[in-house]
Design a protein around this motif. Sequence first.
Motif, PDB file in Angstrom:
ATOM      1  N   ARG A  25      29.506  39.083  36.616  1.00  0.00           N
ATOM      2  CA  ARG A  25      30.839  38.752  36.810  1.00  0.00           C
ATOM      3  C   ARG A  25      32.254  39.664  36.713  1.00  0.00           C
ATOM      4  NH1 ARG A  25      30.706  34.310  37.405  1.00  0.00           N
ATOM      5  NH2 ARG A  25      32.652  34.513  36.036  1.00  0.00           N
ATOM      6  N   GLU A  26      31.680  40.726  36.878  1.00  0.00           N
ATOM      7  CA  GLU A  26      32.782  41.425  37.312  1.00  0.00           C
ATOM      8  C   GLU A  26      33.267  41.097  38.829  1.00  0.00           C
ATOM      9  OE1 GLU A  26      36.182  44.253  37.494  1.00  0.00           O
ATOM     10  OE2 GLU A  26      34.663  43.479  35.356  1.00  0.00           O
ATOM     11  N   GLU A  27      32.482  40.770  39.500  1.00  0.00           N
ATOM     12  CA  GLU A  27      32.834  40.722  40.917  1.00  0.00           C
ATOM     13  C   GLU A  27      33.074  39.668  41.061  1.00  0.00           C
ATOM     14  OE1 GLU A  27      30.196  41.205  44.988  1.00  0.00           O
ATOM     15  OE2 GLU A  27      29.040  39.356  43.467  1.00  0.00           O
ATOM     16  N   SER A  36      34.786  37.473  38.772  1.00  0.00           N
ATOM     17  CA  SER A  36      35.887  36.877  38.168  1.00  0.00           C
ATOM     18  C   SER A  36      37.424  37.555  38.486  1.00  0.00           C
ATOM     19  CB  SER A  36      35.967  37.436  36.596  1.00  0.00           C
ATOM     20  OG  SER A  36      34.972  36.701  35.988  1.00  0.00           O
ATOM     21  N   HIS A  37      37.038  39.046  40.081  1.00  0.00           N
ATOM     22  CA  HIS A  37      37.909  39.894  40.492  1.00  0.00           C
ATOM     23  C   HIS A  37      39.046  38.372  40.860  1.00  0.00           C
ATOM     24  CE1 HIS A  37      40.285  42.818  42.425  1.00  0.00           C
ATOM     25  NE2 HIS A  37      40.459  42.169  43.493  1.00  0.00           N
ATOM     26  N   ARG A  70      31.455  36.602  29.701  1.00  0.00           N
ATOM     27  CA  ARG A  70      33.072  37.659  29.292  1.00  0.00           C
ATOM     28  C   ARG A  70      33.578  37.124  28.217  1.00  0.00           C
ATOM     29  NH1 ARG A  70      35.350  39.885  34.726  1.00  0.00           N
ATOM     30  NH2 ARG A  70      35.460  42.055  33.877  1.00  0.00           N
TER      31      ARG A  70
END
Length: 686
Positions: free
Chosen positions: A277-279, A281-282, A325
């Motif tokens: 999700r970090e990747e 959502s960037h 998130r």
Amino acid sequence: MSLETTEQTCSLWARFNDTLVRAYEADSSDVSYEMLMALITAQAGADMPERLYLAFEQFVVSAACLAKLQGGIELNTQGDWVRWGLAVGQITEIAQEVEIDRLRQFRECPQIYYWPRYEDVCVPYLSCLYDYSRQLSAFKEVCEAIWGESAIIYRKLMAQQPANIHPAQAALGSMMLIWAAKESPEIAGGLAQQIEAAISNSALPKSIRGRYCLCLTSNAGFLSSKSPVQWATLLLSDFADVVSLLDRVQAMVTTLRTDEYGREDAEAILAQMAVVREECSHGLTAVEAARNAAQKVQYVTPYFVRTTGMVAADLVVRGLQTWYRQGSDAEPLDPARLLISIPFGESGTTLLSGTEKREMQRDSHPPLERLSRKMMEFLGTYTTVTGSDNSMLPVPERLGFVREHMDGLLEALLDAYCPQGIEVPGDPICQLILPAEGNPIQATQIAAWGKTWPIASSLTTPRPDRKPKSVLIWQGGVYSGPMELDLVEAAFKAAGAEVTKVAPETSSSAEFLKEYENGNYDVLWVSSHGEFNHYMPHHVELRLAQDSSRVMLDDVWNRAPNSEERRLLVLNVCDGGRFVEPSLLPRIGLAAGLSCSTQATISHLWPVRLLPSAAFGACLAYQLAQGSPYFEAYCAAVEALRKSAWQIGADLEAVYGAGFQLIASLKASNDDFSGIETWGSAAFYQ
């Protein structure tokens, strides 16, 4: 079949090339759309073979747009370009006639089939067709009808030297097989064997073999010699270095154990989810990130089903918080007090609250199909169901036009969400339905059980309710606004609250955003128009006046004021409580998206009639002014609407007194609001 390359053929191929380049390099989709319309119009006056050449150019334009937009395209826009590629006649209607024999005609025409870029346009078109059809259970008859032609193209592509096979060409087979495993498994056996054999073919690039292995970790694996779990295990051991992080988490979810090792597996999956999700959502806005999570949730949905089966509510909640998130470490949602409902599971209905689980074994497909049909007819939408015959579904004449009465709707809702023979476990204080649906679930629970719970769309623990001492009323120009807001204002003023009222002629978007962020108001009440685009739900907008003043979801997302207690946002507008995303969490909508620990929200799930919505507002305002907690006031207002208009008018007169236009209008009406189509529209999110 062969073709002698003549000057005429070369000229035709140059024409096809020009069409492809112009469509692909067009500055906007409007330009490509105009090209498409011109080609369709030209076919009407053309003779063969020119008519077939024009039809192929129409197909080329569609394929070029799909190739250009693939990966970043709205699903409904993808569906439009897919159907337009084979469309017959004009393409402005909701229902579209398509010519399913065109691919065969193209193949049997040497001037088309031997064009050097023929496969280049077939691959993106067919890949998008099968992908769209899988996700929305649509175009089944079209996919089956052209399966043979699609297989011919795929076999030709895979017959190339392995080093020449492009990943997108190989991916066509995956798209076809994953669709077929879901919608038409009886036609997919040969393709499954071909893809299984390709995984062990070391001459193929490892990246292609890894994608094929990933394909078989889905239900497509059941058509092969191994189970999806075995394929997922192979992917993680042999191909993890050539697939994406998202693919890896999908494989990990497939191998999630439900025995004593289940928690260990789940923790590893949660860690991988966070990285994914970090990747993903960037660079995205908060709304875009929420949509991205919703659109990709299919990759991890089995995690939530299995952790629910493990009676691990904490793992379910943490999974939702990680994937979307959402939530807060400072105000975590208590999983022991959350009711998790899976109404349409593989083996029936499941309810989980804390450490208590209730299950009812049944075939959940009939109640799902029945409910989908009833809600579709009621809302004036078009919805298909996996595993059902969707070929004869009626296309609404007026899209989004809601019926005042729908025979059998309440019965379908009760059977779907509150079936007889299952009890609510534990002592929940909020709830989530997996997957999330914009149906009147809370009203259905009130009708069946006499109680319901807030929808925990923010995944946080709400702060205590603020007392309504300061109220902002925003009148947005809706016809019934003055009738409703006269009573709302009277209720709060009678309780000693300070009321600020904004008239439509003095309102603006900037002023609304300023007041929205103002932490002095305990209640923010909006009576106006809401506009919801079912095809682009993130474009939901709140009309602020009769002119063009409006705010979009992006404008107000995460802008509620921070305070020790939460305020109430009442959106007495059409579709303000609606959300339409393939998701496990209701978020992409006004009320659902604006709820948080510091703000509860109430709005309507569909377009509402003026008199009932005004009556709901008057009932809700009275309950709030009397000091009822927000959710209790909501429930009481919903119950107060389950009567005839005359009786509601008499009830309001008893507490407000005479002399109000709304009360007079209700007492003069012969309408009955006791159908769930009327009284069940409001939803409460927190």
